[in-house]
Design a protein around this motif. Structure first.
Motif, mmCIF file in Angstrom:
data_model
loop_
_atom_site.group_PDB
_atom_site.id
_atom_site.type_symbol
_atom_site.label_atom_id
_atom_site.label_comp_id
_atom_site.label_asym_id
_atom_site.label_seq_id
_atom_site.Cartn_x
_atom_site.Cartn_y
_atom_site.Cartn_z
ATOM 1 N N ARG A 13 0.840 -1.202 0.000
ATOM 2 C CA ARG A 13 0.000 0.000 0.000
ATOM 3 C C ARG A 13 0.874 1.251 0.000
ATOM 4 N NH1 ARG A 13 -3.205 1.099 4.456
ATOM 5 N NH2 ARG A 13 -4.536 2.424 3.182
ATOM 6 N N SER A 14 1.942 1.233 0.783
ATOM 7 C CA SER A 14 2.844 2.378 0.829
ATOM 8 C C SER A 14 3.528 2.584 -0.524
ATOM 9 C CB SER A 14 3.894 2.184 1.922
ATOM 10 O OG SER A 14 3.287 2.101 3.196
ATOM 11 N N PHE A 15 3.939 1.492 -1.138
ATOM 12 C CA PHE A 15 4.566 1.587 -2.460
ATOM 13 C C PHE A 15 3.583 2.124 -3.489
ATOM 14 C CE2 PHE A 15 4.867 -0.395 -6.636
ATOM 15 C CZ PHE A 15 6.074 0.134 -7.083
ATOM 16 N N GLU A 16 2.376 1.573 -3.499
ATOM 17 C CA GLU A 16 1.374 1.980 -4.492
ATOM 18 C C GLU A 16 1.065 3.461 -4.373
ATOM 19 O OE1 GLU A 16 -2.432 3.115 -6.076
ATOM 20 O OE2 GLU A 16 -2.018 2.910 -3.929
ATOM 21 N N ALA A 17 0.904 3.960 -3.144
ATOM 22 C CA ALA A 17 0.595 5.372 -2.937
ATOM 23 C C ALA A 17 1.769 6.258 -3.347
ATOM 24 C CB ALA A 17 0.220 5.622 -1.477
ATOM 25 N N THR A 18 2.985 5.850 -3.009
ATOM 26 C CA THR A 18 4.163 6.635 -3.370
ATOM 27 C C THR A 18 4.339 6.701 -4.880
ATOM 28 O OG1 THR A 18 5.253 5.957 -1.310
ATOM 29 C CG2 THR A 18 6.657 6.871 -3.036
ATOM 30 N N ALA A 19 4.156 5.563 -5.547
ATOM 31 C CA ALA A 19 4.307 5.527 -7.001
ATOM 32 C C ALA A 19 3.209 6.339 -7.688
ATOM 33 C CB ALA A 19 4.264 4.080 -7.484
ATOM 34 N N ARG A 20 1.995 6.233 -7.199
ATOM 35 C CA ARG A 20 0.854 6.930 -7.827
ATOM 36 C C ARG A 20 0.928 8.431 -7.603
ATOM 37 N NH1 ARG A 20 -3.827 7.697 -5.098
ATOM 38 N NH2 ARG A 20 -3.353 5.928 -3.750
ATOM 39 N N LEU A 21 1.355 8.837 -6.399
ATOM 40 C CA LEU A 21 1.332 10.253 -6.051
ATOM 41 C C LEU A 21 2.671 10.949 -6.298
ATOM 42 C CD1 LEU A 21 -0.700 9.909 -2.751
ATOM 43 C CD2 LEU A 21 -1.542 10.687 -4.976
ATOM 44 N N GLY A 22 3.715 10.163 -6.569
ATOM 45 C CA GLY A 22 4.986 10.746 -6.948
ATOM 46 C C GLY A 22 5.850 11.254 -5.818
ATOM 47 N N VAL A 51 15.285 -5.915 -4.723
ATOM 48 C CA VAL A 51 15.478 -5.000 -5.842
ATOM 49 C C VAL A 51 15.286 -3.564 -5.352
ATOM 50 C CG1 VAL A 51 14.714 -6.658 -7.580
ATOM 51 C CG2 VAL A 51 13.055 -5.111 -6.539
ATOM 52 N N THR A 52 15.775 -2.609 -6.125
ATOM 53 C CA THR A 52 15.557 -1.191 -5.851
ATOM 54 C C THR A 52 14.343 -0.736 -6.635
ATOM 55 O OG1 THR A 52 17.922 -0.806 -5.499
ATOM 56 C CG2 THR A 52 16.550 1.127 -5.986
ATOM 57 N N LEU A 53 13.394 -0.097 -5.942
ATOM 58 C CA LEU A 53 12.140 0.313 -6.575
ATOM 59 C C LEU A 53 12.110 1.788 -6.925
ATOM 60 C CD1 LEU A 53 9.739 -1.680 -4.220
ATOM 61 C CD2 LEU A 53 10.426 -2.292 -6.544
ATOM 62 N N PHE A 54 12.849 2.606 -6.175
ATOM 63 C CA PHE A 54 12.859 4.045 -6.417
ATOM 64 C C PHE A 54 14.292 4.559 -6.469
ATOM 65 C CE2 PHE A 54 8.760 3.411 -4.275
ATOM 66 C CZ PHE A 54 7.894 4.097 -5.133
ATOM 67 N N GLU A 55 14.492 5.616 -7.245
ATOM 68 C CA GLU A 55 15.733 6.362 -7.251
ATOM 69 C C GLU A 55 15.406 7.819 -6.936
ATOM 70 O OE1 GLU A 55 17.258 5.788 -11.140
ATOM 71 O OE2 GLU A 55 18.125 3.807 -10.702
ATOM 72 N N ARG A 56 16.295 8.496 -6.217
ATOM 73 C CA ARG A 56 16.073 9.902 -5.913
ATOM 74 C C ARG A 56 16.211 10.736 -7.181
ATOM 75 N NH1 ARG A 56 15.377 11.356 -0.914
ATOM 76 N NH2 ARG A 56 16.008 10.010 0.824
ATOM 77 N N ARG A 59 14.164 16.570 -5.391
ATOM 78 C CA ARG A 59 13.565 16.437 -4.063
ATOM 79 C C ARG A 59 12.514 15.338 -4.041
ATOM 80 N NH1 ARG A 59 12.131 22.290 -1.717
ATOM 81 N NH2 ARG A 59 11.955 20.995 0.174
ATOM 82 N N GLY A 60 12.358 14.620 -5.169
ATOM 83 C CA GLY A 60 11.363 13.560 -5.244
ATOM 84 C C GLY A 60 12.002 12.211 -5.510
ATOM 85 N N VAL A 61 11.189 11.292 -6.006
ATOM 86 C CA VAL A 61 11.676 9.957 -6.335
ATOM 87 C C VAL A 61 11.191 9.578 -7.730
ATOM 88 C CG1 VAL A 61 11.795 9.138 -3.948
ATOM 89 C CG2 VAL A 61 9.647 8.917 -5.211
ATOM 90 N N ARG A 62 11.909 8.650 -8.338
ATOM 91 C CA ARG A 62 11.563 8.151 -9.666
ATOM 92 C C ARG A 62 11.589 6.630 -9.638
ATOM 93 N NH1 ARG A 62 14.751 6.689 -13.991
ATOM 94 N NH2 ARG A 62 16.607 7.454 -12.895
ATOM 95 N N LEU A 63 10.612 6.019 -10.262
ATOM 96 C CA LEU A 63 10.545 4.563 -10.303
ATOM 97 C C LEU A 63 11.683 3.984 -11.144
ATOM 98 C CD1 LEU A 63 6.711 4.060 -10.840
ATOM 99 C CD2 LEU A 63 8.004 3.211 -8.886
ATOM 100 N N THR A 64 12.268 2.905 -10.657
ATOM 101 C CA THR A 64 13.202 2.121 -11.467
ATOM 102 C C THR A 64 12.386 1.225 -12.402
ATOM 103 O OG1 THR A 64 13.266 0.307 -9.878
ATOM 104 C CG2 THR A 64 14.851 2.116 -9.555
ATOM 105 N N ALA A 65 13.060 0.465 -13.221
ATOM 106 C CA ALA A 65 12.362 -0.469 -14.107
ATOM 107 C C ALA A 65 11.581 -1.504 -13.287
ATOM 108 C CB ALA A 65 13.363 -1.176 -15.026
ATOM 109 N N ALA A 66 12.209 -1.969 -12.192
ATOM 110 C CA ALA A 66 11.514 -2.928 -11.329
ATOM 111 C C ALA A 66 10.313 -2.266 -10.668
ATOM 112 C CB ALA A 66 12.478 -3.458 -10.261
ATOM 113 N N GLY A 67 10.466 -1.017 -10.258
ATOM 114 C CA GLY A 67 9.355 -0.304 -9.640
ATOM 115 C C GLY A 67 8.206 -0.094 -10.596
#
Length: 295
Positions: A13-22, A51-56, A59-67
């Motif tokens: 849930r935390s991952f989904e919200a972070t990925a959706r909301l950026g 695996v790594t799901l996010f990269e900085r 001031r935000g994060v960006r999804l990796t290919a796995a993410g």
């Protein structure tokens, strides 16, 4: 053949919200938890998957290919779960309006008034769902939500403003500070440990500013995750709290709480919101009843 164990649901849930909301901060706000709690869940998920799901990125994060791959899977899975829950609720009460509101509003304000609602609108069948947050994707699956919120109103919603929100400081007459606060101006509160809630972190600072006080001088004491628990603590005499007027009206009338400086408008409203395009004539009667109760 053994199946690969699923990661913890809270981490997903935390991952989904972070990925959706950026962003981690936006996810924390949407899920009503701290920034640190989201970060811990993301680390737990990455450790579980290896695996790594996010990269900085700035001031935000960006999804990796796995993410990106996991986000696509989560989007589909959470959508299916929400749709299934919605169908089950509607099948259980096919004629009922499915309404959401926070657990605090439901427990402290709505449930005590349900007998009156049923007596005055006997033809209106309702199914209540405890829903935290405001104008969330999960709430889009409901017929309507009763919220405390501030404009501007987001796209995708029809919002009926029921009554202005008014908040004030409340304290039990049994609390040691009660007698002193009743006869002093608001600055007497400075230095007093204040009960607070993570679901409304802005409540005390906004109240301080509206009374000409410096929010930095406030002293926060015991914190609670939900407003319901904060108000129960206040009634028990454990400290000074801040609350919307309707949620403490019964305690004020019974003398279980005092409001030394009354209640003031916040700029927010009690609203009944429905997803855009969803029409139901029963909303008119419910909206009118709620407005009368909130006067």
């Amino acid at each position: 053949m053994s199946q690969t164990p699923l990661p913890p649901l809270n981490a997903l849930r935390s991952f989904e919200a972070t990925a959706r909301l950026g962003g981690v901060g936006r996810a924390a706000e949407a899920l009503h938890v701290t920034h640190g709690a989201i970060s811990r869940q993301l680390r737990l998920l990455e450790e579980h998957l290896g695996v790594t799901l996010f990269e900085r990125e700035g001031r935000g994060v960006r999804l990796t290919a796995a993410g990106t791959a996991l986000q696509a899977a989560c989007d589909g899975a959470f959508t299916q779960i929400r749709d299934a829950v919605d169908r089950l609720q509607r099948r259980q009460r096919p004629d009922a309006l499915v309404l959401g509101c926070s657990g605090s509003i439901l427990a402290r304000w709505m449930i005590p008034r349900l007998p009156t609602l049923q007596a005055e609108l006997p033809q209106l069948a309702l199914h209540w769902s405890a829903q935290d947050g405001s104008f969330t994707e999960q709430q889009q699956a409901l017929d309507a939500v009763l919220l405390l919120a501030q404009p501007p109103w987001p796209r995708g919603w029809q919002v009926r403003e029921l009554a202005p929100e008014r908040v004030g400081v409340v304290v039990s007459p049994q609390h040691t500070a009660a007698a002193r606060l009743r006869h002093q101006p608001p600055h007497a509160l400075l230095g007093e440990p204040l009960l607070h809630t993570t679901s409304r972190p802005q409540a005390w600072p906004e109240w301080a500013l509206s009374h000409g006080l410096d929010p930095a001088q406030l002293q926060l004491g015991t914190g609670f995750e939900h407003l319901y628990f904060l108000l129960e603590a206040a009634v028990a005499g454990l400290g000074v709290a801040i609350a919307p007027e309707p949620l403490v009206a019964d305690e004020l009338a019974a003398g279980r709480l005092l409001a030394p400086w009354g209640f003031g408008a916040t700029g927010g409203f009690w609203v009944l919101a429905t997803p855009a395009g969803r029409q139901d004539a029963r909303m008119d009667a419910l909206s009118q009843w709620l407005t009368e109760q909130l006067r």
